[in-house]
Design a protein around this motif. Structure first.
Motif, PDB file in Angstrom:
ATOM      1  N   TRP A  29       0.821  -1.210   0.000  1.00  0.00           N
ATOM      2  CA  TRP A  29       0.000   0.000   0.000  1.00  0.00           C
ATOM      3  C   TRP A  29       0.852   1.256   0.000  1.00  0.00           C
ATOM      4  N   ILE A  30       1.984   1.218   0.710  1.00  0.00           N
ATOM      5  CA  ILE A  30       2.885   2.375   0.724  1.00  0.00           C
ATOM      6  C   ILE A  30       3.428   2.637  -0.680  1.00  0.00           C
ATOM      7  N   ALA A  31       3.583   1.569  -1.466  1.00  0.00           N
ATOM      8  CA  ALA A  31       4.133   1.715  -2.816  1.00  0.00           C
ATOM      9  C   ALA A  31       3.229   2.543  -3.726  1.00  0.00           C
ATOM     10  N   ILE A  32       1.943   2.568  -3.457  1.00  0.00           N
ATOM     11  CA  ILE A  32       1.006   3.270  -4.354  1.00  0.00           C
ATOM     12  C   ILE A  32       1.272   4.773  -4.400  1.00  0.00           C
ATOM     13  N   PRO A  33       1.313   5.483  -3.251  1.00  0.00           N
ATOM     14  CA  PRO A  33       1.650   6.919  -3.340  1.00  0.00           C
ATOM     15  C   PRO A  33       3.056   7.165  -3.862  1.00  0.00           C
ATOM     16  N   SER A  77      15.369  10.501  -8.677  1.00  0.00           N
ATOM     17  CA  SER A  77      14.157   9.693  -8.479  1.00  0.00           C
ATOM     18  C   SER A  77      14.271   8.331  -9.143  1.00  0.00           C
ATOM     19  N   SER A  78      14.902   8.270 -10.320  1.00  0.00           N
ATOM     20  CA  SER A  78      15.056   6.991 -11.023  1.00  0.00           C
ATOM     21  C   SER A  78      16.142   6.119 -10.405  1.00  0.00           C
ATOM     22  N   SER A  79      17.005   6.723  -9.594  1.00  0.00           N
ATOM     23  CA  SER A  79      18.035   5.941  -8.907  1.00  0.00           C
ATOM     24  C   SER A  79      17.460   5.138  -7.749  1.00  0.00           C
ATOM     25  N   ILE A  80      16.370   5.628  -7.170  1.00  0.00           N
ATOM     26  CA  ILE A  80      15.831   4.955  -5.980  1.00  0.00           C
ATOM     27  C   ILE A  80      14.482   4.284  -6.193  1.00  0.00           C
ATOM     28  N   MET A  81      13.581   4.921  -6.974  1.00  0.00           N
ATOM     29  CA  MET A  81      12.200   4.464  -6.951  1.00  0.00           C
ATOM     30  C   MET A  81      11.960   3.130  -7.646  1.00  0.00           C
ATOM     31  N   PRO A  82      12.556   2.826  -8.813  1.00  0.00           N
ATOM     32  CA  PRO A  82      12.324   1.498  -9.401  1.00  0.00           C
ATOM     33  C   PRO A  82      12.721   0.360  -8.463  1.00  0.00           C
ATOM     34  N   LYS A  83      13.868   0.494  -7.802  1.00  0.00           N
ATOM     35  CA  LYS A  83      14.292  -0.544  -6.860  1.00  0.00           C
ATOM     36  C   LYS A  83      13.375  -0.585  -5.648  1.00  0.00           C
ATOM     37  N   THR A  84      12.987   0.583  -5.148  1.00  0.00           N
ATOM     38  CA  THR A  84      12.084   0.639  -3.994  1.00  0.00           C
ATOM     39  C   THR A  84      10.752  -0.041  -4.302  1.00  0.00           C
ATOM     40  N   LEU A  85      10.199   0.244  -5.476  1.00  0.00           N
ATOM     41  CA  LEU A  85       8.926  -0.373  -5.862  1.00  0.00           C
ATOM     42  C   LEU A  85       9.073  -1.879  -6.050  1.00  0.00           C
ATOM     43  N   SER A  86      10.232  -2.319  -6.539  1.00  0.00           N
ATOM     44  CA  SER A  86      10.447  -3.758  -6.704  1.00  0.00           C
ATOM     45  C   SER A  86      10.532  -4.456  -5.342  1.00  0.00           C
ATOM     46  N   ILE A  87      11.028  -3.749  -4.332  1.00  0.00           N
ATOM     47  CA  ILE A  87      11.039  -4.296  -2.969  1.00  0.00           C
ATOM     48  C   ILE A  87       9.615  -4.386  -2.432  1.00  0.00           C
ATOM     49  N   PHE A  88       8.866  -3.314  -2.601  1.00  0.00           N
ATOM     50  CA  PHE A  88       7.520  -3.244  -2.052  1.00  0.00           C
ATOM     51  C   PHE A  88       6.566  -4.240  -2.713  1.00  0.00           C
ATOM     52  N   TRP A  89       6.642  -4.351  -4.031  1.00  0.00           N
ATOM     53  CA  TRP A  89       5.649  -5.144  -4.761  1.00  0.00           C
ATOM     54  C   TRP A  89       6.094  -6.581  -5.049  1.00  0.00           C
TER      55      TRP A  89
END
Length: 315
Positions: A29-33, A77-89
């Motif tokens: 759910w945190i990944a959505i915002p 933003s592209s350095s962190i968010m793709p990896k972060t979303l892959s962790i979350f989802w």
């Protein structure tokens, strides 16, 4: 990798990014915002780059620096968010050791670059308001190029020791990083050696470099405000100040969350770890998301061009 937190090693092949400790059950759910913020950041900054490229009237120092801000925001933003979303989802928590150090370099390096760009933009506003007749002769394309190269080199050279020092430390405690990305101190804390040099150097970059940038920005705007208040009419003062509003908003969006994150990290000993991680992510994502909105709404030339493009494509 189930026993990775207890196995002794000196040259880890991978690290494990835990995400947001304590909130693992809410990762989906945190990944959505976070995903929405990232989408706005990518679309908004690409829109800024496209508008400036297509409109020849925007080919000037202020908009060149604005394009540099857009590029740095896209990289951060592209350095962190793709990896972060892959962790979350998808629970993809592993990251290669070299990829981790590369991510660290890009995050911190481009943040230092963005800080330098804001100093350059403050200089542009200072010349435009305090010495408008010489603006085109002072900030020529050649000068803008040299300033841009200096900003990039400064950011790269100052942050390169982060990765070089982190590479040399022996890691014999754990390879689990209690974060969503390879933040400098989060990685250094895993080393089983005296890492004071990394800590002191990171503090030097934070206080001296960022502090110097804030000093020069404040100095520029002190002179700008003096020039504005010396104008003869209220309308002239408001109109002139309006040319600085977007830049001031962007500066506040960049520095205030960073200051809050740094103070929380250093003095918020009773603050839960998950709050630290959330604040760190918000600090990195907020400028990337808000800068194109600020400049798109507050800058008449960009706003009108964007509206024209939307209307033109809709016909």
């Amino acid at each position: 990798m189930s026993d990775s937190n207890t196995t002794a090693f000196t040259n880890p092949s991978t690290f494990i990014l835990l995400g947001i400790p304590g909130l693992e059950a809410s990762h989906v759910w945190i990944a959505i915002p976070f995903c929405i913020m990232y989408a706005i950041a990518v679309l908004g900054n690409f829109a800024i780059l496209y508008v400036v490229k297509m409109d020849l009237s925007l080919h000037g120092p202020m908009y060149y620096f604005l394009c540099m801000v857009a590029i740095t925001d896209l990289v951060v933003s592209s350095s962190i968010m793709p990896k972060t979303l892959s962790i979350f989802w998808f629970n993809f928590k592993e990251i290669d050791f070299n990829a981790c150090l590369t991510q660290m370099f890009f995050i911190h390096g481009f943040l230092v670059m963005e800080s330098g760009i804001f100093v350059a933009m403050a200089l542009d506003r200072y010349v435009a308001i305090c010495d408008p007749l010489r603006h085109s002769t002072i900030l020529t394309n050649s000068v803008v190029t040299k300033i841009s190269l200096a900003v990039v080199l400064r950011g790269s050279l100052l942050v390169l020791p982060y990765s070089l020092l982190a590479r040399q430390w022996p890691y014999c405690k754990t390879n689990i990083i209690l974060h969503t990305h390879c933040e400098h101190m989060a990685v250094v804390k895993l080393a089983c050696a005296d890492t004071h040099i990394s800590s002191y150097y990171g503090l030097f970059v934070l206080l001296f470099v960022r502090g110097l940038d804030v000093f020069f920005i404040t100095l520029s705007y002190t002179q700008i405000l003096r020039a504005i208040f010396s104008l003869p009419t209220k309308d002239a003062r408001i109109k002139t100040f309006g040319t600085c509003v977007s830049h001031l908003f962007a500066i506040l969006v960049f520095y205030i969350p960073h200051l809050f994150s740094s103070l929380t990290h250093r003095y918020g000993t009773n603050v839960p770890l998950h709050f630290h991680v959330l604040i760190a992510n918000m600090y990195l994502m907020m400028p990337s998301m808000l800068n194109p909105i600020i400049y798109g709404v507050r800058t008449k030339q960009i706003r009108s061009r964007l509206l024209w493009l939307i209307a033109h494509r809709g016909t």
